[in-house]
Scaffold this motif. Structure first.
Motif, PDB file in Angstrom:
ATOM      1  N   ILE A  16       0.812  -1.214   0.000  1.00  0.00           N
ATOM      2  CA  ILE A  16       0.000   0.000   0.000  1.00  0.00           C
ATOM      3  C   ILE A  16       0.842   1.259   0.000  1.00  0.00           C
ATOM      4  CG2 ILE A  16      -0.272  -0.083   2.517  1.00  0.00           C
ATOM      5  CD1 ILE A  16      -2.978   1.239   2.132  1.00  0.00           C
ATOM      6  N   HIS A  17       2.008   1.246   0.672  1.00  0.00           N
ATOM      7  CA  HIS A  17       2.723   2.516   0.832  1.00  0.00           C
ATOM      8  C   HIS A  17       3.303   3.027  -0.474  1.00  0.00           C
ATOM      9  CE1 HIS A  17       5.281  -0.807   2.244  1.00  0.00           C
ATOM     10  NE2 HIS A  17       6.196  -0.235   1.518  1.00  0.00           N
ATOM     11  N   ILE A  72       0.454   5.203  -1.698  1.00  0.00           N
ATOM     12  CA  ILE A  72       0.200   6.385  -0.864  1.00  0.00           C
ATOM     13  C   ILE A  72       1.337   7.395  -1.009  1.00  0.00           C
ATOM     14  CG2 ILE A  72      -0.179   7.183   1.505  1.00  0.00           C
ATOM     15  CD1 ILE A  72      -2.537   5.591   0.495  1.00  0.00           C
ATOM     16  N   ILE A  73       2.571   6.903  -1.040  1.00  0.00           N
ATOM     17  CA  ILE A  73       3.711   7.830  -1.131  1.00  0.00           C
ATOM     18  C   ILE A  73       3.712   8.519  -2.500  1.00  0.00           C
ATOM     19  CG2 ILE A  73       6.233   7.991  -1.127  1.00  0.00           C
ATOM     20  CD1 ILE A  73       6.159   5.819   1.102  1.00  0.00           C
ATOM     21  N   TYR A 122       1.225  11.213  -2.297  1.00  0.00           N
ATOM     22  CA  TYR A 122       1.750  12.380  -1.573  1.00  0.00           C
ATOM     23  C   TYR A 122       2.586  13.254  -2.492  1.00  0.00           C
ATOM     24  CZ  TYR A 122       0.450  10.538   3.020  1.00  0.00           C
ATOM     25  OH  TYR A 122      -0.234  10.093   4.119  1.00  0.00           O
ATOM     26  N   VAL A 143       0.380  15.214  -4.693  1.00  0.00           N
ATOM     27  CA  VAL A 143      -0.281  16.289  -3.939  1.00  0.00           C
ATOM     28  C   VAL A 143       0.672  17.465  -3.741  1.00  0.00           C
ATOM     29  CG1 VAL A 143      -1.197  16.916  -1.682  1.00  0.00           C
ATOM     30  CG2 VAL A 143      -1.953  14.815  -2.779  1.00  0.00           C
TER      31      VAL A 143
END
Lengths: 244, 256
Positions: B164-165, B168-169, B172, B175
């Motif tokens: 998962i990371h 997500i990273i 980020y 973003v």
């Protein structure tokens, strides 16, 4: 009286429109993809009616109760000029609304199961219970802290970007250090903490503060409290996973 | 009669959930601020409306939508649905076989977010504060689109079992890059929209989908792979709201 009824009817139509996508999606999949009859048709009609009514009442109450009280308290604190009381209030609001949040209780219980299966704690009901309670208090503390940081940011006019980026960097560092089993739950815990009543209150508090302090813009300074509240739990849950 | 008892039961349950918030608010109001609340009667009625509204809303969800949604998540992830009655479950699964799951994830993510009460609240406030520059519907739709993409991608992750990371990273990083280019006034609101999307309606349905997938896809562990969909659903709206502001900004600049 008649006008009030027309207004009520109009907002119910609005709620029905908000709900329509879910009905269409579920209907479509049930009829065309799964090709199964819909069980308990009457219950679904009654349930949908409840949802529409409930949403309508909620939005009425929002504008009559939750928004005004959040803003009037923000105003009162700003006029009173006591930063300490404001920060204590901010912490209580974050902590108090999170610690009893049903979604968080469910996630904490699941996390304790993961920890027990993964061998991080003893596989007994007592140790699982204490793990899950500890986790709940950790998350609630982190949300309280988040609201405090967010309120401080509004008071000082710090720019949100760098603070959020700092948070992201901490999440990345913690991800590298934390046990693998806890990562999924930690990431999810950021999303489950903010409940339906907390969000309007906290938003009104932020916007109210930013509008009553000179030199702050309610748009760029008033929002952002929820963002902190969904970031800190991720960091703290991973830390909890490392310590316990 | 039976319905009436259920409604009352639900109102009692919701009141217990709301009690801590109410006592903090009124405690501080009376002990620290010590000033009468303006329009106290109206505010009280507002609280009662919120309570009754939320109770009816939750009761309706439990009655009508959640059982059906959970059942569907179960059926869609069931191997007999994906590989047919007598189908053989292959040792190495092909992620593309689960296409109905991704479509369902997208559709349910979008539609539940549109009905999310806390998002409605934030959208009303943002519209009011921005003087109408941010549309209630526009904001809600862009958040819903973000959640839809996030949950579809999250389902893909569960099927493939990728860590998962990584996702997500990467999210980020996107973003952070968007933050530099997006109009300044949208940034805090965009960060907020990540957290508000996932509450009453979305979480139970999405959690059921995640657990259903992790249970039935061969080689996945419920406890490790079943989580993470909510994280996706709270990250992607940040991107979609900033993108919405960037696109409207771009269109406004071109036409002027």
């Amino acid at each position: 009286m008649r006008q009030a009824f027309i207004a009520l009817f109009k907002s119910m139509l609005g709620s029905l429109r908000d709900l329509l996508p879910i009905i269409l999606v579920i209907g479509f999949f049930q009829a065309f993809v799964l090709q199964q009859p819909i069980p308990g048709f009457m219950d679904i009609i009654i349930g949908t009616l409840f949802i529409v009514l409930g949403l309508t009442f909620f939005i009425y109450g929002l504008e009559m109760g939750l928004f005004p009280i959040g803003e009037s308290m923000a105003n009162a604190f700003a006029r009173k000029g006591s930063v300490v009381w404001l920060l204590i209030f901010a912490f209580c609001l974050g902590f108090g609304t999170t610690v009893a949040e049903p979604a968080l209780i469910a996630v904490a219980d699941e996390a304790s199961e993961v920890a027990a299966v993964g061998g991080m704690i003893l596989n007994t009901p007592e140790s699982m219970q204490s793990y899950s309670t500890g986790l709940r208090f950790t998350v609630a503390f982190s949300v309280g802290l988040a609201i405090v940081i967010g309120v401080l940011r509004i008071l000082k006019g710090w720019s949100i970007q760098y603070m959020i980026m700092g948070g992201y960097i901490m999440v990345v560092i913690m991800t590298a250090l934390a046990p693998k089993e806890i990562i999924g739950i930690a990431y999810d815990s950021g999303g489950v903490t903010t409940s339906t009543i907390t969000v309007p209150l906290v938003t009104a508090l932020g916007v109210g503060l930013a509008s009553s302090i000179k030199g702050r813009n309610p748009m760029t300074d008033g929002f952002g409290l929820i963002a902190f509240a969904s970031l800190t739990p991720m960091i703290f849950v991973m830390a909890y996973g490392m310590v316990v | 009669m039976e319905w009436l008892i259920r409604i009352l039961q639900m109102i009692v349950d919701t009141s217990i959930d709301v009690l801590p918030i109410a006592s903090i608010i009124f405690g501080f109001q009376f002990l620290v601020i010590r000033r009468p609340i303006p329009n106290l009667k109206r505010v009280m009625f507002g609280f009662v409306y919120v309570l009754v509204g939320l109770s009816l809303f939750l009761l309706g969800l439990e009655q009508a939508l959640f059982p059906l949604g959970r059942l569907m998540a179960d059926q869609l992830t069931n191997p007999t649905f994906i590989y047919g009655e007598n189908g053989v479950i292959p040792d190495v699964i092909n992620w593309a076989d689960y296409y109905w799951v991704y479509i369902f994830a997208f559709a349910i993510g979008f539609s539940t977010t549109i009905a999310e009460p806390s998002l409605i609240a934030v959208a009303i406030k943002a519209n009011e504060v921005s003087g109408g520059a941010i549309g209630v519907q526009g904001l809600r739709r862009s958040v819903a689109l973000g959640v839809a993409v996030g949950i579809a991608l999250g389902s893909y992750r569960i099927v493939t079992g990728l860590p998962i990371h990584y996702f997500i990273i990467t999210g980020y990083i996107i973003v952070v890059i968007q933050t530099f280019y997006a109009p300044k006034m949208i940034v805090p609101l965009a960060y907020d929209s990540g957290g508000v999307t996932t509450s009453t309606v979305t979480v139970p349905l999405v959690a059921a989908l995640g657990l259903g997938l992790a249970e039935t896809v061969p080689g996945r562990n419920v406890l490790i792979d079943g989580f993470g969909l909510i994280a996706f659903a709270s990250l992607f709206p940040i991107m979609s709201v900033m993108a919405y502001a960037q696109i409207s900004d771009y269109i406004a600049k071109r036409s002027s």
